[in-house]
Scaffold this motif. Structure first.
Motif, short mmCIF file in Angstrom:
data_model
loop_
_atom_site.label_atom_id
_atom_site.label_comp_id
_atom_site.label_asym_id
_atom_site.label_seq_id
_atom_site.Cartn_x
_atom_site.Cartn_y
_atom_site.Cartn_z
N LEU A 49 77.16 70.30 89.58
CA LEU A 49 77.54 69.39 88.50
C LEU A 49 78.80 69.88 87.80
O LEU A 49 79.08 71.08 87.79
CB LEU A 49 76.42 69.31 87.47
CG LEU A 49 75.16 68.57 87.86
CD1 LEU A 49 74.15 68.66 86.74
CD2 LEU A 49 75.45 67.13 88.18
N PRO A 50 79.56 68.97 87.19
CA PRO A 50 80.68 69.41 86.35
C PRO A 50 80.15 70.32 85.24
O PRO A 50 79.01 70.18 84.79
CB PRO A 50 81.22 68.10 85.76
CG PRO A 50 80.70 67.03 86.63
CD PRO A 50 79.42 67.53 87.24
N SER A 51 80.97 71.27 84.80
CA SER A 51 80.50 72.31 83.88
C SER A 51 79.93 71.76 82.58
O SER A 51 78.93 72.27 82.07
CB SER A 51 81.60 73.31 83.59
OG SER A 51 82.66 72.68 82.91
N ASP A 52 80.53 70.71 82.02
CA ASP A 52 80.01 70.17 80.76
C ASP A 52 78.62 69.55 80.95
O ASP A 52 77.73 69.74 80.13
CB ASP A 52 80.98 69.18 80.12
CG ASP A 52 81.29 67.99 81.00
OD1 ASP A 52 81.20 68.13 82.25
OD2 ASP A 52 81.62 66.92 80.46
N SER A 54 76.53 70.34 83.36
CA SER A 54 75.65 71.45 83.70
C SER A 54 75.18 72.18 82.44
O SER A 54 73.99 72.48 82.28
CB SER A 54 76.38 72.42 84.63
OG SER A 54 75.58 73.53 84.92
N GLN A 55 76.10 72.46 81.51
CA GLN A 55 75.75 73.14 80.26
C GLN A 55 74.79 72.29 79.44
O GLN A 55 73.84 72.80 78.84
CB GLN A 55 77.02 73.45 79.45
CG GLN A 55 77.87 74.52 80.04
CD GLN A 55 77.13 75.84 80.17
OE1 GLN A 55 76.36 76.21 79.30
NE2 GLN A 55 77.35 76.53 81.27
N GLU A 56 75.03 70.99 79.42
CA GLU A 56 74.16 70.08 78.67
C GLU A 56 72.73 70.11 79.21
O GLU A 56 71.77 70.19 78.45
CB GLU A 56 74.74 68.67 78.79
CG GLU A 56 73.96 67.58 78.12
CD GLU A 56 74.60 66.23 78.37
OE1 GLU A 56 73.87 65.33 78.79
OE2 GLU A 56 75.82 66.09 78.16
N MET A 57 72.60 70.09 80.53
CA MET A 57 71.28 70.10 81.14
C MET A 57 70.61 71.47 81.01
O MET A 57 69.40 71.56 80.87
CB MET A 57 71.36 69.65 82.59
CG MET A 57 71.66 68.15 82.68
SD MET A 57 71.63 67.52 84.34
CE MET A 57 69.87 67.42 84.63
N LYS A 58 71.40 72.55 81.04
CA LYS A 58 70.83 73.88 80.84
C LYS A 58 70.22 73.98 79.45
O LYS A 58 69.12 74.52 79.29
CB LYS A 58 71.89 74.96 81.03
CG LYS A 58 72.19 75.26 82.46
CD LYS A 58 73.22 76.37 82.58
CE LYS A 58 73.50 76.66 84.04
NZ LYS A 58 74.45 77.77 84.20
N LYS A 59 70.92 73.45 78.44
CA LYS A 59 70.38 73.47 77.08
C LYS A 59 69.12 72.61 77.00
O LYS A 59 68.15 72.99 76.35
CB LYS A 59 71.42 72.96 76.10
CG LYS A 59 72.53 73.93 75.83
CD LYS A 59 73.55 73.36 74.86
CE LYS A 59 74.73 74.31 74.70
NZ LYS A 59 75.78 73.72 73.88
N MET A 60 69.13 71.48 77.66
CA MET A 60 68.00 70.56 77.63
C MET A 60 66.73 71.23 78.18
O MET A 60 65.64 71.05 77.64
CB MET A 60 68.31 69.31 78.47
CG MET A 60 67.20 68.29 78.50
SD MET A 60 67.45 66.91 79.63
CE MET A 60 69.15 66.52 79.47
N PHE A 61 66.89 72.02 79.24
CA PHE A 61 65.74 72.65 79.88
C PHE A 61 65.53 74.10 79.47
O PHE A 61 64.66 74.78 79.99
CB PHE A 61 65.87 72.55 81.41
CG PHE A 61 65.71 71.14 81.92
CD1 PHE A 61 64.48 70.53 81.90
CD2 PHE A 61 66.80 70.45 82.41
CE1 PHE A 61 64.32 69.24 82.37
CE2 PHE A 61 66.65 69.16 82.88
CZ PHE A 61 65.41 68.55 82.86
N GLY A 62 66.35 74.60 78.54
CA GLY A 62 66.20 75.96 78.05
C GLY A 62 66.56 77.02 79.07
O GLY A 62 65.94 78.08 79.13
#
Length: 64
Positions: A49-52, A54-62
């Motif tokens: 995924l594009p980095s932004d 990817s970061q958004e989804m990482k935060k969403m899933f902890g």
């Protein structure tokens, strides 16, 4: 316009963008692996995924 099957339902809808459906399916896969505490697999799914996003989804899933 092409009719597209919506995952998780028994419906088809006109005008749904395939990337949105792909993102929905990816979220479900990540959610499954996070629930099973398979964090390496979940992180690997986010690599393409594009980095932004990817970061958004990482935060969403902890996964930070």
């Amino acid at each position: 316009m092409e009719s597209v099957y919506i995952p998780g339902t028994r419906q088809e809808r006109l005008g749904i963008e395939q990337p949105a459906i792909d993102l929905y399916a990816l979220r479900k896969k990540i959610q499954y692996h996070v629930t099973r505490q398979e964090f390496e697999i979940a992180n690997d799914l986010l690599k393409d995924l594009p980095s932004d996003r990817s970061q958004e989804m990482k935060k969403m899933f902890g996964l930070d």
